[in-house]
Design an enzyme around this catalytic site. Structure first.
Site, PDB file in Angstrom:
ATOM      1  N   TYR A 146       6.232   3.997  35.985  1.00 63.51           N
ATOM      2  CA  TYR A 146       5.074   4.125  35.082  1.00 63.51           C
ATOM      3  C   TYR A 146       5.505   3.901  33.631  1.00 63.51           C
ATOM      4  O   TYR A 146       4.936   3.061  32.928  1.00 63.51           O
ATOM      5  CB  TYR A 146       4.465   5.521  35.258  1.00 63.51           C
ATOM      6  CG  TYR A 146       3.213   5.783  34.461  1.00 63.51           C
ATOM      7  CD1 TYR A 146       2.000   5.213  34.822  1.00 63.51           C
ATOM      8  CD2 TYR A 146       3.236   6.634  33.354  1.00 63.51           C
ATOM      9  CE1 TYR A 146       0.844   5.479  34.103  1.00 63.51           C
ATOM     10  CE2 TYR A 146       2.082   6.903  32.634  1.00 63.51           C
ATOM     11  CZ  TYR A 146       0.887   6.328  33.010  1.00 63.51           C
ATOM     12  OH  TYR A 146      -0.260   6.600  32.288  1.00 63.51           O
ATOM     13  N   VAL A 188      -2.117  18.440  35.872  1.00 60.36           N
ATOM     14  CA  VAL A 188      -2.086  19.883  35.697  1.00 60.36           C
ATOM     15  C   VAL A 188      -3.478  20.495  35.486  1.00 60.36           C
ATOM     16  O   VAL A 188      -3.790  21.563  36.035  1.00 60.36           O
ATOM     17  CB  VAL A 188      -1.091  20.274  34.576  1.00 60.36           C
ATOM     18  CG1 VAL A 188      -1.574  19.825  33.197  1.00 60.36           C
ATOM     19  CG2 VAL A 188      -0.818  21.753  34.598  1.00 60.36           C
ATOM     20  N   ARG A 212       2.191  20.442  26.591  1.00 60.71           N
ATOM     21  CA  ARG A 212       1.397  19.215  26.572  1.00 60.71           C
ATOM     22  C   ARG A 212       0.276  19.419  25.555  1.00 60.71           C
ATOM     23  O   ARG A 212      -0.094  20.554  25.238  1.00 60.71           O
ATOM     24  CB  ARG A 212       0.776  18.912  27.944  1.00 60.71           C
ATOM     25  CG  ARG A 212       1.764  18.565  29.050  1.00 60.71           C
ATOM     26  CD  ARG A 212       2.476  17.237  28.818  1.00 60.71           C
ATOM     27  NE  ARG A 212       3.304  16.845  29.945  1.00 60.71           N
ATOM     28  CZ  ARG A 212       4.579  17.224  30.102  1.00 60.71           C
ATOM     29  NH1 ARG A 212       5.145  18.018  29.212  1.00 60.71           N
ATOM     30  NH2 ARG A 212       5.267  16.793  31.139  1.00 60.71           N
ATOM     31  N   ARG A 278       5.259  17.504  24.372  1.00 63.77           N
ATOM     32  CA  ARG A 278       4.425  16.347  24.050  1.00 63.77           C
ATOM     33  C   ARG A 278       3.446  16.785  22.989  1.00 63.77           C
ATOM     34  O   ARG A 278       2.689  17.734  23.194  1.00 63.77           O
ATOM     35  CB  ARG A 278       3.672  16.020  25.289  1.00 63.77           C
ATOM     36  CG  ARG A 278       3.328  14.746  25.877  1.00 63.77           C
ATOM     37  CD  ARG A 278       4.077  13.565  25.792  1.00 63.77           C
ATOM     38  NE  ARG A 278       4.729  13.119  27.018  1.00 63.77           N
ATOM     39  CZ  ARG A 278       4.206  13.188  28.227  1.00 63.77           C
ATOM     40  NH1 ARG A 278       3.031  13.691  28.462  1.00 63.77           N
ATOM     41  NH2 ARG A 278       4.884  12.717  29.232  1.00 63.77           N
TER      42      ARG A 278
HETATM   43  P1  NAD Z   1      -7.335   6.877  37.033  1.00 67.34           P
HETATM   44  O1  NAD Z   1      -6.290   6.850  38.101  1.00 67.34           O
HETATM   45  O2  NAD Z   1      -8.527   7.745  37.213  1.00 67.34           O
HETATM   46  O3  NAD Z   1      -7.860   5.409  36.731  1.00 67.34           O
HETATM   47  C1  NAD Z   1      -7.117   4.242  36.950  1.00 67.34           C
HETATM   48  C2  NAD Z   1      -8.033   3.221  37.588  1.00 67.34           C
HETATM   49  O4  NAD Z   1      -7.295   1.994  37.793  1.00 67.34           O
HETATM   50  C3  NAD Z   1      -8.521   3.669  38.974  1.00 67.34           C
HETATM   51  O5  NAD Z   1      -9.906   3.450  39.065  1.00 67.34           O
HETATM   52  C4  NAD Z   1      -7.745   2.778  39.930  1.00 67.34           C
HETATM   53  O6  NAD Z   1      -8.408   2.563  41.152  1.00 67.34           O
HETATM   54  C5  NAD Z   1      -7.573   1.526  39.094  1.00 67.34           C
HETATM   55  N1  NAD Z   1      -6.444   0.678  39.521  1.00 67.34           N
HETATM   56  C6  NAD Z   1      -5.181   1.075  39.807  1.00 67.34           C
HETATM   57  N2  NAD Z   1      -4.440   0.009  40.144  1.00 67.34           N
HETATM   58  C7  NAD Z   1      -5.247  -1.082  40.044  1.00 67.34           C
HETATM   59  C8  NAD Z   1      -5.060  -2.471  40.278  1.00 67.34           C
HETATM   60  N3  NAD Z   1      -3.877  -2.971  40.668  1.00 67.34           N
HETATM   61  N4  NAD Z   1      -6.115  -3.302  40.073  1.00 67.34           N
HETATM   62  C9  NAD Z   1      -7.318  -2.809  39.698  1.00 67.34           C
HETATM   63  N5  NAD Z   1      -7.555  -1.512  39.476  1.00 67.34           N
HETATM   64  C10 NAD Z   1      -6.520  -0.660  39.645  1.00 67.34           C
HETATM   65  O7  NAD Z   1      -6.566   7.257  35.683  1.00 67.34           O
HETATM   66  P2  NAD Z   1      -7.122   7.482  34.207  1.00 67.34           P
HETATM   67  O8  NAD Z   1      -6.705   8.837  33.773  1.00 67.34           O
HETATM   68  O9  NAD Z   1      -8.555   7.099  34.107  1.00 67.34           O
HETATM   69  O10 NAD Z   1      -6.235   6.443  33.388  1.00 67.34           O
HETATM   70  C11 NAD Z   1      -6.757   5.202  32.934  1.00 67.34           C
HETATM   71  C12 NAD Z   1      -5.711   4.489  32.090  1.00 67.34           C
HETATM   72  O11 NAD Z   1      -5.359   5.289  30.967  1.00 67.34           O
HETATM   73  C13 NAD Z   1      -4.406   4.193  32.836  1.00 67.34           C
HETATM   74  O12 NAD Z   1      -3.938   2.929  32.454  1.00 67.34           O
HETATM   75  C14 NAD Z   1      -3.475   5.268  32.349  1.00 67.34           C
HETATM   76  O13 NAD Z   1      -2.140   4.844  32.392  1.00 67.34           O
HETATM   77  C15 NAD Z   1      -3.961   5.480  30.923  1.00 67.34           C
HETATM   78  N6  NAD Z   1      -3.627   6.850  30.456  1.00 67.34           N
HETATM   79  C16 NAD Z   1      -4.326   7.933  30.890  1.00 67.34           C
HETATM   80  C17 NAD Z   1      -3.963   9.199  30.458  1.00 67.34           C
HETATM   81  C18 NAD Z   1      -4.714  10.432  30.874  1.00 67.34           C
HETATM   82  O14 NAD Z   1      -4.291  11.527  30.522  1.00 67.34           O
HETATM   83  N7  NAD Z   1      -5.809  10.359  31.587  1.00 67.34           N
HETATM   84  C19 NAD Z   1      -2.880   9.353  29.592  1.00 67.34           C
HETATM   85  C20 NAD Z   1      -2.169   8.227  29.195  1.00 67.34           C
HETATM   86  C21 NAD Z   1      -2.571   6.967  29.620  1.00 67.34           C
HETATM   87  N1  UDP Z   2       2.388  20.906  36.131  1.00 69.91           N
HETATM   88  C1  UDP Z   2       2.414  22.220  36.606  1.00 69.91           C
HETATM   89  N2  UDP Z   2       1.693  22.524  37.724  1.00 69.91           N
HETATM   90  C2  UDP Z   2       0.945  21.603  38.379  1.00 69.91           C
HETATM   91  C3  UDP Z   2       0.905  20.274  37.897  1.00 69.91           C
HETATM   92  C4  UDP Z   2       1.647  19.954  36.777  1.00 69.91           C
HETATM   93  O1  UDP Z   2       3.063  23.092  36.007  1.00 69.91           O
HETATM   94  O2  UDP Z   2       0.316  21.978  39.385  1.00 69.91           O
HETATM   95  C5  UDP Z   2       3.132  20.568  34.908  1.00 69.91           C
HETATM   96  C6  UDP Z   2       4.042  19.343  35.030  1.00 69.91           C
HETATM   97  O3  UDP Z   2       5.325  19.704  35.520  1.00 69.91           O
HETATM   98  C7  UDP Z   2       4.085  18.866  33.584  1.00 69.91           C
HETATM   99  C8  UDP Z   2       2.712  19.262  33.031  1.00 69.91           C
HETATM  100  O4  UDP Z   2       2.181  20.231  33.923  1.00 69.91           O
HETATM  101  O5  UDP Z   2       5.073  19.566  32.878  1.00 69.91           O
HETATM  102  C9  UDP Z   2       1.741  18.098  32.926  1.00 69.91           C
HETATM  103  O6  UDP Z   2       1.734  17.428  34.176  1.00 69.91           O
HETATM  104  P1  UDP Z   2       0.733  16.244  34.514  1.00 69.91           P
HETATM  105  O7  UDP Z   2       1.094  15.760  35.887  1.00 69.91           O
HETATM  106  O8  UDP Z   2      -0.659  16.664  34.267  1.00 69.91           O
HETATM  107  O9  UDP Z   2       1.029  15.095  33.420  1.00 69.91           O
HETATM  108  P2  UDP Z   2       2.342  14.513  32.703  1.00 69.91           P
HETATM  109  O10 UDP Z   2       2.116  14.836  31.275  1.00 69.91           O
HETATM  110  O11 UDP Z   2       3.567  15.201  33.224  1.00 69.91           O
HETATM  111  O12 UDP Z   2       2.318  13.071  33.024  1.00 69.91           O
END
Ligand code: NAD
Ligand code: UDP
Length: 314
Positions: A146, A188, A212, A278
């Site tokens: 990732y 989490v 976080r 973070r």
């Molecule tokens: P999510 O898993 O709910 O959404 C991701 C979407 O992408 C899903 O609908 C999934 O089916 C689709 N997908 C995955 N692989 C694919 C592929 N090969 N082709 C087409 N579609 C595909 O996650 P999210 O939280 O909505 O995250 C969305 C974006 O934001 C991601 O790129 C993620 O890395 C980024 N992001 C999210 C967070 C967060 O905290 N939610 C934090 C940092 C970055």
């Molecule tokens: N975490 C936890 N319990 C859970 C799930 C996650 O303590 O059931 C912790 C995890 O180890 C991390 C933080 O919560 O330190 C955030 O995890 P998450 O998977 O939400 O996102 P990350 O920021 O690690 O990608």
């Protein structure tokens, strides 16, 4: 913004579906593509009847031929449990997906925004994290598919910008939560709320002292939209997140209080490479986008808990 044709990849996911809501409401023609790996039709079912919304099953690791003005590239599983399930596919989605969407953007001269992540900072040794910090990322660990995939996608964005004068925008998203998170996605906030509502033990990984910063989804989407429409010379990367920083123990206590749950805490081993802290520096977003989060963790957890209650029938 009328008559703007916008592609949202990963549009049936958690963040993507909220983004589609805002874009459809603003009058864009929205093409949502998704392979439904972690997303679901349910997340956008309410948009299906709208004349300016279209949903198409497509995997971004394959080329896509459409005509659009804007591309929001969100396709990628975001939860560690999901992105580690098929790590090779995760890297392919980030890297091949970025190449395919950048190729599309170049052909049709679209502006493209990449959903990058605070994970590009790895397990950071500076706090708060500013955009000019290069990060501390393990290239061969279980989170690398990732982290390195997203880092490579940023590289591709900037090389297309320099080499082909493509209009790019890179946002680095910090942990975001809200309604439509998948109840089983292992993140989490969803884990703690679901466990609290079911009266199950709250799983704290490690000692729960890792931190976080949690951003409510509406704030995040506003930041992304502002970034997309910002002047062309501002390409980012820009942090979008809420600088309020919480330990996982503090989060657990807050969730227990807001749900009124009597669940007990249980401690589990800390996963490998789990970042210790973070916290975003959002000075750049404030200066260039006039953006700052408006929703506190407590206020954002309330509608999120209500959502999970409805999903679980609790
Ligand atoms: P999510 O898993 O709910 O959404 C991701 C979407 O992408 C899903 O609908 C999934 O089916 C689709 N997908 C995955 N692989 C694919 C592929 N090969 N082709 C087409 N579609 C595909 O996650 P999210 O939280 O909505 O995250 C969305 C974006 O934001 C991601 O790129 C993620 O890395 C980024 N992001 C999210 C967070 C967060 O905290 N939610 C934090 C940092 C970055
Ligand atoms: N975490 C936890 N319990 C859970 C799930 C996650 O303590 O059931 C912790 C995890 O180890 C991390 C933080 O919560 O330190 C955030 O995890 P998450 O998977 O939400 O996102 P990350 O920021 O690690 O990608």
């Amino acid at each position: 913004m009328d008559d703007v044709s916008t592609l949202v990849t990963g549009g049936a996911g958690f963040l993507g579906s909220h983004l589609c809501d805002r874009l459809v409401a603003a009058g864009h023609d929205v093409l949502c593509i998704d392979n439904f790996y972690t997303g679901s039709r349910r997340n956008v079912a309410h948009l299906l009847g709208k004349p300016n919304f279209e949903l198409q099953r497509h995997d971004v690791t394959f080329p896509l031929y459409v005509e659009v003005d804007r591309i929001f590239n969100l396709a990628c599983p975001a939860s560690p449990v999901h992105y580690q399930y098929d790590p090779v596919q995760t890297t392919k989605t980030s890297v091949h997906g970025a190449i395919n969407m950048l190729g599309l953007a170049k052909r049709v001269k679209a502006r493209m925004l990449q959903a990058s992540t605070s994970e590009v900072y790895g397990d950071p040794d500076v706090k708060p994290q500013r955009e000019d910090y290069w990060g501390r990322v393990n290239p061969i660990g279980i989170r690398s598919c990732y982290d390195e995939g997203k880092r490579c996608a940023e590289t591709l964005m900037f090389d297309y910008h320099r080499q082909h004068a493509l209009e790019i925008k890179v946002v680095r998203i910090f942990n975001t939560y809200g309604p439509r998170m998948h109840p089983n996605d292992g993140r989490v906030v969803s884990n703690f709320i679901v466990q609290a509502l079911k009266g199950e033990e709250i799983t704290i990984y490690g000692e729960g002292t890792q931190t976080r910063s949690f951003c409510y989804v509406d704030d995040l989407i506003e930041g992304m939209l502002r970034m997309m429409e910002s002047p062309a010379d501002f390409v980012g990367p820009v942090n979008i997140g809420n600088p309020g920083e919480f330990t996982m123990l503090e989060l657990a206590e807050l969730v227990l209080r807001l749900t009124g749950s009597r669940s007990k805490l249980t401690f589990r081993p800390l996963p490998a490479d789990d970042p210790k802290q973070r916290c975003p520096d959002i000075g750049l977003a404030a200066e260039r986008l006039g953006w700052a989060p408006t929703v506190s963790l407590e206020d954002g957890l309330k509608p999120t808990i209500a959502y999970f209650k409805s999903v679980l029938g609790a």
